[in-house]
Design a protein around this motif. Structure first.
Motif, mmCIF file in Angstrom:
data_model
loop_
_atom_site.group_PDB
_atom_site.id
_atom_site.type_symbol
_atom_site.label_atom_id
_atom_site.label_comp_id
_atom_site.label_asym_id
_atom_site.label_seq_id
_atom_site.Cartn_x
_atom_site.Cartn_y
_atom_site.Cartn_z
ATOM 1 N N ALA A 10 0.839 -1.204 0.000
ATOM 2 C CA ALA A 10 0.000 0.000 0.000
ATOM 3 C C ALA A 10 0.870 1.247 0.000
ATOM 4 N N ILE A 11 1.903 1.257 0.822
ATOM 5 C CA ILE A 11 2.817 2.407 0.871
ATOM 6 C C ILE A 11 3.538 2.567 -0.455
ATOM 7 N N PHE A 12 4.002 1.457 -1.032
ATOM 8 C CA PHE A 12 4.705 1.514 -2.317
ATOM 9 C C PHE A 12 3.821 2.112 -3.409
ATOM 10 N N PHE A 13 2.585 1.626 -3.519
ATOM 11 C CA PHE A 13 1.698 2.129 -4.568
ATOM 12 C C PHE A 13 1.278 3.574 -4.310
ATOM 13 N N LEU A 39 -5.785 8.389 -15.741
ATOM 14 C CA LEU A 39 -6.246 7.009 -15.592
ATOM 15 C C LEU A 39 -5.166 6.173 -14.916
ATOM 16 N N TYR A 40 -3.919 6.390 -15.296
ATOM 17 C CA TYR A 40 -2.792 5.705 -14.665
ATOM 18 C C TYR A 40 -2.705 6.070 -13.179
ATOM 19 N N ILE A 47 -5.140 0.801 -6.350
ATOM 20 C CA ILE A 47 -4.386 -0.356 -5.854
ATOM 21 C C ILE A 47 -3.895 -0.087 -4.437
ATOM 22 N N ALA A 48 -3.409 1.119 -4.167
ATOM 23 C CA ALA A 48 -2.941 1.477 -2.824
ATOM 24 C C ALA A 48 -4.087 1.394 -1.816
ATOM 25 N N LYS A 53 -6.919 -1.272 2.621
ATOM 26 C CA LYS A 53 -8.163 -1.825 3.156
ATOM 27 C C LYS A 53 -7.960 -3.277 3.568
ATOM 28 N N SER A 54 -7.246 -4.048 2.781
ATOM 29 C CA SER A 54 -6.972 -5.438 3.137
ATOM 30 C C SER A 54 -6.172 -5.513 4.431
ATOM 31 N N TYR A 55 -5.183 -4.658 4.559
ATOM 32 C CA TYR A 55 -4.367 -4.624 5.776
ATOM 33 C C TYR A 55 -5.231 -4.297 6.989
#
Length: 67
Positions: A10-13, A39-40, A47-48, A53-55
């Motif tokens: 998450a931090i990387f993205f 868009l990019y 993704i971040a 959210k998963s974490y």
């Protein structure tokens, strides 16, 4: 996967999203296609957010399991 990996990704993205804000180009290559820079950036930010959210969900589930 360890929940720490989700936090690192998450931090990387998120940092990749921040770095893309300084990109002067109007397009960026995403996978095999040239896409609009916004868009990019949205892709990187999404993704971040998903990894964060998963974490947080894993951390919350772990806290509930301890009780």
């Amino acid at each position: 996967m360890s929940k720490t990996i989700y936090l690192v990704l998450a931090i990387f993205f998120f940092l990749s999203f921040i770095q893309s804000l300084f990109d002067k180009g109007a397009t960026h290559k995403l996978f095999f296609w040239e896409v609009d820079i916004w868009l990019y950036r949205l892709f990187r930010l999404a993704i971040a957010v998903l990894f964060m959210k998963s974490y947080l969900d894993m951390k919350k589930a772990e806290k509930i399991a301890e009780k």
